[in-house]
Scaffold this motif. Structure first.
Motif, PDB file in Angstrom:
ATOM      1  N   PHE A  14     -10.175   1.635   5.044  1.00 55.29           N
ATOM      2  CA  PHE A  14      -9.284   0.753   4.301  1.00 55.29           C
ATOM      3  C   PHE A  14      -7.855   1.218   4.570  1.00 55.29           C
ATOM      4  O   PHE A  14      -7.472   2.327   4.160  1.00 55.29           O
ATOM      5  N   ALA A  15      -7.085   0.388   5.267  1.00 53.00           N
ATOM      6  CA  ALA A  15      -5.706   0.738   5.613  1.00 53.00           C
ATOM      7  C   ALA A  15      -4.752   0.014   4.670  1.00 53.00           C
ATOM      8  O   ALA A  15      -4.720  -1.220   4.622  1.00 53.00           O
ATOM      9  N   PHE A  16      -3.965   0.790   3.912  1.00 51.05           N
ATOM     10  CA  PHE A  16      -3.096   0.208   2.900  1.00 51.05           C
ATOM     11  C   PHE A  16      -1.666   0.026   3.411  1.00 51.05           C
ATOM     12  O   PHE A  16      -1.247   0.626   4.403  1.00 51.05           O
ATOM     13  N   GLN A  17      -0.912  -0.808   2.684  1.00 49.14           N
ATOM     14  CA  GLN A  17       0.338  -1.350   3.186  1.00 49.14           C
ATOM     15  C   GLN A  17       1.401  -0.313   3.509  1.00 49.14           C
ATOM     16  O   GLN A  17       2.005  -0.361   4.582  1.00 49.14           O
ATOM     17  N   GLN A  18       1.665   0.596   2.600  1.00 47.23           N
ATOM     18  CA  GLN A  18       2.762   1.532   2.848  1.00 47.23           C
ATOM     19  C   GLN A  18       2.462   2.438   4.035  1.00 47.23           C
ATOM     20  O   GLN A  18       3.363   2.756   4.814  1.00 47.23           O
ATOM     21  N   LEU A  19       1.214   2.827   4.190  1.00 50.41           N
ATOM     22  CA  LEU A  19       0.829   3.625   5.351  1.00 50.41           C
ATOM     23  C   LEU A  19       1.022   2.821   6.628  1.00 50.41           C
ATOM     24  O   LEU A  19       1.582   3.325   7.616  1.00 50.41           O
ATOM     25  N   LEU A  20       0.585   1.566   6.624  1.00 49.99           N
ATOM     26  CA  LEU A  20       0.742   0.730   7.818  1.00 49.99           C
ATOM     27  C   LEU A  20       2.209   0.496   8.156  1.00 49.99           C
ATOM     28  O   LEU A  20       2.582   0.453   9.336  1.00 49.99           O
TER      29      LEU A  20
END
Length: 496
Positions: A236-242
């Protein structure tokens, strides 16, 4: 050609294991640990022949095999250290309290009996004939009957010979370890349903593991099957990391997805994220990275054919789009890396896309809303691993979803990738069904020994007749829980 072990020979081997179990019940944890360390020494002493043969049978690079050999000896030694420390005896002593009319009650764990282990194809050393299942069963005090994987018969024989050499050197009964060969389904079924077998360990496909589980559950005396059957291991890739690390994450994901031609049970087969420019950057980088992947042979023809079949099934599903494909001109049993993209609605409504494709194949699931992320989390089946690619702030913002995911896996990662399983006490390599048949246990790390023991309690027994683990003087010097407190002290009590 692989020799099919006859039912008569299997019966003889199992009877030898039954007799060997009587012997093992009278060995101490220190004696078993000494034996395990000797096996590690014997494997370590194996020369270039082992690596050369394994390379020819599996196509695995010599560097990978060298590392796996070291992991295998490390497993035997670390498990031996844990066994010698008495960790898995779990000795418990509740002293008598005559004024409360309570007796003397003592409990510890013993081996459950002969264990059948099915060797895995993707780790010819560490999860096969002389792998962690074999080490942990013997550490628990259980004889082992190994069903060798037909993909690497010579490698399996070399490892079996190493163990039997140690059995002979110690003067232990031959039935401590037996090596069974064959390719037929009937051999596995015969071993699993034999009334003298007390447990099964398996690493492989869902169909294979579930079939063994069903056979064992139908027995007159059902026995546990510890089957590790793989999973899609979502990321699960979340927004701030991306937003800050989309390109870095894409490179990490590509490397993990294609490591060992994707032939790891912890391969991250699905990545899930919200639509947006950061995800677009991730996908563009992932495409470029996948196209760089050099072709390589898979372990054997059977795995390659299943990979191609399952990959093509996924590619033909409606509403999927190919992001990238590797070297399409490769021939032979080469696993060609591929990644597809689909939307959340399609992923949720098409169970085919949630099935493991064992090999270098991934799916990017594009969600329109956070509600779709949550719906996917809730619908997920049991997994070996789930990875949270996130910043600390992402975790705070998605705590409810992450709490849902905790119930879906055996290992929850915060960044990094799930390939690469450390052989340590803290490792949990097992998850809710269908990733494994019993999520309470691990097949990696010293705690793997727990699968093959059972508790027995002694009430009001004279000290001289108690097992060493429970005697007043504590001759093994192990930690025990005495009246609720852990210590290694001897008990100064009057014996009767």
């Amino acid at each position: 050609m692989i020799e099919e072990t006859s039912p008569q020979n299997i019966d003889r081997r199992i009877q030898m294991a039954v007799e060997a179990f009587r012997f093992l019940k009278n060995t101490t944890i220190h004696e078993r640990a000494e034996f395990m360390n000797a096996v590690a020494d014997q494997i370590e002493a194996l020369g270039e022949e082992l690596l050369t043969v394994a390379h020819s049978e599996t196509s695995l690079p010599l560097a990978r095999l060298t590392g796996e050999k070291a992991r295998t000896t490390g497993q035997w030694r670390s498990y031996a250290k844990a066994v010698a420390a008495g960790i898995y005896t779990e000795a418990r002593i509740d002293l008598p309290q005559p004024e409360k009319q309570k007796g003397d009650i003592r409990k510890y764990n013993v081996g459950i009996g002969p264990v059948v282990i099915f060797g895995a194809s993707n780790f010819p050393f560490a999860f096969s004939t002389a792998g962690g299942d074999t080490a942990s069963a013997i550490g628990a005090g259980c004889p082992v009957i190994i069903k060798a994987h037909p993909a690497h018969p010579q490698t399996s024989q070399i490892m079996a010979d190493a163990i039997t050499t140690v059995v002979s050197a110690f003067g232990w009964p031959e039935g401590i370890f037996s090596h069974i060969t064959g390719t037929s389904y009937e051999i596995g079924a015969y071993l699993t349903q034999h009334p003298d077998i007390r447990a099964i360990a398996f690493t492989g496909s869902f169909n294979g593991g579930k079939a063994l589980f069903d056979i064992a559950s139908r027995r007159e005396n059902p026995v546990p099957v510890f089957a590790e059957m793989g999973s899609i291991n979502p990321v699960f890739a979340f927004q701030q990391l991306l937003e800050t690390k989309a390109e870095t994450l894409a490179k990490e994901y590509s490397t993990s997805l294609t490591l060992g031609v994707g032939q790891f049970c912890t391969n991250p087969g699905v990545l899930i994220a919200l639509r947006g420019k950061p995800l677009d950057r991730f996908i563009n980088t992932l495409k470029a990275e996948i196209q760089k992947i050099a072709p390589a042979n898979m372990l054997h023809k059977g795995i390659f054919e299943n990979f191609e079949k399952n990959k093509n099934i996924a590619l033909k599903q409606p509403d999927v789009e190919i992001i990238a494909s590797g070297h399409t001109e490769a021939e032979g049993i080469v696993g060609n890396a591929s990644v597809i993209k689909t939307n959340a609605e399609t992923f949720l409504n098409n169970p085919v896309l949630s099935e493991e494709v064992f090999g270098p194949f991934g799916i990017v699931v594009v969600c329109e809303t956070e509600e779709e992320l949550m719906e996917i989390a809730r619908q997920l089946k049991g997994q070996l691993t789930i990875t949270i690619a996130a910043t600390n702030e992402d975790v705070r913002d998605n705590s409810t979803l992450i709490n849902v995911l905790k119930d879906k896996c055996g290992r929850l990662l915060f960044n990094g990738m799930p390939t690469g399983v450390e052989v340590v006490y803290g490792m949990q390599h097992g998850g809710p069904f269908p990733s494994t048949t019993d999520s309470r246990f691990t097949s990696v790390g010293p705690d793997a020994v727990k699968r093959f023991v059972r508790p027995i309690s002694f009430q009001n027994w004279p000290d001289e007749f108690l097992p060493k683990e429970l005697k007043n003087e504590n001759p093994l010097q192990i930690n025990r829980m005495v009246d609720g407190t852990m210590n290694s002290e001897s008990l100064k009590l009057q014996t009767t």
